[in-house]
Design a protein around this motif. Structure first.
Motif, PDB file in Angstrom:
ATOM      1  N   GLY A  32       0.527  -1.237   0.144  1.00 49.48           N
ATOM      2  CA  GLY A  32      -0.030  -0.419  -0.224  1.00 49.48           C
ATOM      3  C   GLY A  32       0.933   1.203  -0.201  1.00 49.48           C
ATOM      4  O   GLY A  32       1.984   0.982   0.156  1.00 49.48           O
ATOM      5  N   TYR A  33       0.326   2.792  -0.102  1.00 47.79           N
ATOM      6  CA  TYR A  33       0.375   3.388  -0.748  1.00 47.79           C
ATOM      7  C   TYR A  33       1.566   4.142   0.937  1.00 47.79           C
ATOM      8  O   TYR A  33       2.632   4.593   0.439  1.00 47.79           O
ATOM      9  N   ALA A  34       0.627   4.084   2.214  1.00 50.88           N
ATOM     10  CA  ALA A  34       1.435   4.419   3.857  1.00 50.88           C
ATOM     11  C   ALA A  34       2.174   3.865   3.663  1.00 50.88           C
ATOM     12  O   ALA A  34       3.237   4.616   4.297  1.00 50.88           O
ATOM     13  N   ARG A  35       3.377   2.335   3.445  1.00 50.39           N
ATOM     14  CA  ARG A  35       3.900   1.918   3.855  1.00 50.39           C
ATOM     15  C   ARG A  35       5.510   1.435   2.501  1.00 50.39           C
ATOM     16  O   ARG A  35       6.723   1.106   2.782  1.00 50.39           O
ATOM     17  N   LEU A  36       5.081   1.955   1.198  1.00 43.39           N
ATOM     18  CA  LEU A  36       5.395   2.543  -0.025  1.00 43.39           C
ATOM     19  C   LEU A  36       7.114   3.578   0.166  1.00 43.39           C
ATOM     20  O   LEU A  36       6.988   4.144   1.041  1.00 43.39           O
ATOM     21  N   THR A  37       7.912   2.733   0.223  1.00 44.53           N
ATOM     22  CA  THR A  37       8.841   3.353   0.538  1.00 44.53           C
ATOM     23  C   THR A  37      10.557   3.288  -0.942  1.00 44.53           C
ATOM     24  O   THR A  37      10.136   2.378  -1.767  1.00 44.53           O
ATOM     25  N   MET A  38      10.956   4.524  -0.830  1.00 41.16           N
ATOM     26  CA  MET A  38      11.929   4.259  -2.578  1.00 41.16           C
ATOM     27  C   MET A  38      13.028   2.856  -2.063  1.00 41.16           C
ATOM     28  O   MET A  38      13.150   3.139  -2.787  1.00 41.16           O
ATOM     29  N   GLU A  39      13.107   2.643  -0.796  1.00 40.60           N
ATOM     30  CA  GLU A  39      14.567   2.335  -0.446  1.00 40.60           C
ATOM     31  C   GLU A  39      13.643   0.294  -1.558  1.00 40.60           C
ATOM     32  O   GLU A  39      14.673  -0.039  -2.114  1.00 40.60           O
ATOM     33  N   ARG A  40      12.801   0.289  -0.803  1.00 40.49           N
ATOM     34  CA  ARG A  40      11.912  -0.862  -1.299  1.00 40.49           C
ATOM     35  C   ARG A  40      11.638  -1.593  -2.810  1.00 40.49           C
ATOM     36  O   ARG A  40      12.138  -2.337  -3.164  1.00 40.49           O
ATOM     37  N   VAL A  41      11.213   0.214  -3.541  1.00 38.31           N
ATOM     38  CA  VAL A  41      11.036  -0.304  -5.171  1.00 38.31           C
ATOM     39  C   VAL A  41      12.412   0.046  -5.178  1.00 38.31           C
ATOM     40  O   VAL A  41      12.864  -0.737  -6.476  1.00 38.31           O
ATOM     41  N   ALA A  42      13.564   0.438  -5.014  1.00 38.10           N
ATOM     42  CA  ALA A  42      14.905   0.333  -5.931  1.00 38.10           C
ATOM     43  C   ALA A  42      15.208  -1.360  -5.678  1.00 38.10           C
ATOM     44  O   ALA A  42      16.411  -1.338  -6.805  1.00 38.10           O
ATOM     45  N   GLU A  43      15.363  -1.592  -3.889  1.00 35.68           N
ATOM     46  CA  GLU A  43      15.958  -2.537  -4.174  1.00 35.68           C
ATOM     47  C   GLU A  43      15.110  -3.884  -5.645  1.00 35.68           C
ATOM     48  O   GLU A  43      15.508  -4.646  -6.436  1.00 35.68           O
ATOM     49  N   ARG A  44      13.490  -3.555  -4.839  1.00 28.78           N
ATOM     50  CA  ARG A  44      13.099  -4.561  -5.907  1.00 28.78           C
ATOM     51  C   ARG A  44      13.135  -3.976  -7.205  1.00 28.78           C
ATOM     52  O   ARG A  44      13.024  -4.934  -8.054  1.00 28.78           O
ATOM     53  N   ALA A  45      13.239  -3.491  -8.852  1.00 30.16           N
ATOM     54  CA  ALA A  45      13.963  -2.739  -9.536  1.00 30.16           C
ATOM     55  C   ALA A  45      15.081  -3.213  -9.916  1.00 30.16           C
ATOM     56  O   ALA A  45      15.330  -2.777 -10.847  1.00 30.16           O
ATOM     57  N   GLY A  46      15.759  -3.950  -8.604  1.00 23.93           N
ATOM     58  CA  GLY A  46      17.375  -3.953  -8.988  1.00 23.93           C
ATOM     59  C   GLY A  46      18.480  -2.055  -9.359  1.00 23.93           C
ATOM     60  O   GLY A  46      18.753  -2.133 -10.085  1.00 23.93           O
ATOM     61  N   ALA A  47      17.587  -1.543  -8.813  1.00 26.69           N
ATOM     62  CA  ALA A  47      18.084   0.203  -9.122  1.00 26.69           C
ATOM     63  C   ALA A  47      18.893  -0.072  -7.937  1.00 26.69           C
ATOM     64  O   ALA A  47      18.482   0.458  -7.145  1.00 26.69           O
ATOM     65  N   GLY A  48      19.640   1.837  -8.284  1.00 23.33           N
ATOM     66  CA  GLY A  48      20.202   2.594  -6.984  1.00 23.33           C
ATOM     67  C   GLY A  48      19.075   3.296  -6.853  1.00 23.33           C
ATOM     68  O   GLY A  48      18.450   4.150  -7.533  1.00 23.33           O
ATOM     69  N   LYS A  49      19.120   2.894  -4.478  1.00 24.65           N
ATOM     70  CA  LYS A  49      18.538   4.556  -4.419  1.00 24.65           C
ATOM     71  C   LYS A  49      18.204   5.446  -4.981  1.00 24.65           C
ATOM     72  O   LYS A  49      17.560   6.588  -5.598  1.00 24.65           O
TER      73      LYS A  49
END
Length: 104
Positions: A32-49
């Motif tokens: 959900g949006y409330a718990r979404l973090t840039m760190e987790r998105v970067a990790e999941r995408a295999g990209a740098g923060k």
């Protein structure tokens, strides 16, 4: 096991954006949006923060771009033969997308 993104082949442009947008939508669906973090998105995408923050200074901007990416293109509305049919088809297409993680 977390893989170091610096050891993976480097992606740029549309390939990187597509991976980030998909990771954002997946993360939205999971947490959900409330718990979404840039760190987790970067990790999941295999990209740098840093690559995320360079393009999207806030998570709101990232989520908005990810949702806009999956919405149907307004310029390519279906031609059903009537204005009413065209509008209904366009709205149904948008409703289908928004019924998933993009709408949450």
């Amino acid at each position: 096991m977390v893989t170091d993104h610096r050891k993976l082949p480097r992606r740029r442009g549309e390939a990187l954006n597509a991976a980030i947008f998909q990771a954002t939508l997946d993360e939205l669906a999971e947490t959900g949006y409330a718990r979404l973090t840039m760190e987790r998105v970067a990790e999941r995408a295999g990209a740098g923060k840093a690559s995320l923050y360079r393009r999207w200074p806030t998570r709101l901007e990232l989520v908005m771009d990810a949702v806009y990416e999956v919405l149907p293109d307004p310029a390519s509305t279906p031609d059903t033969g009537t204005l009413r049919g065209d509008v209904l088809a366009a709205l149904r297409g948008a409703a289908e997308v928004l019924a998933g993680p993009a709408g949450e």
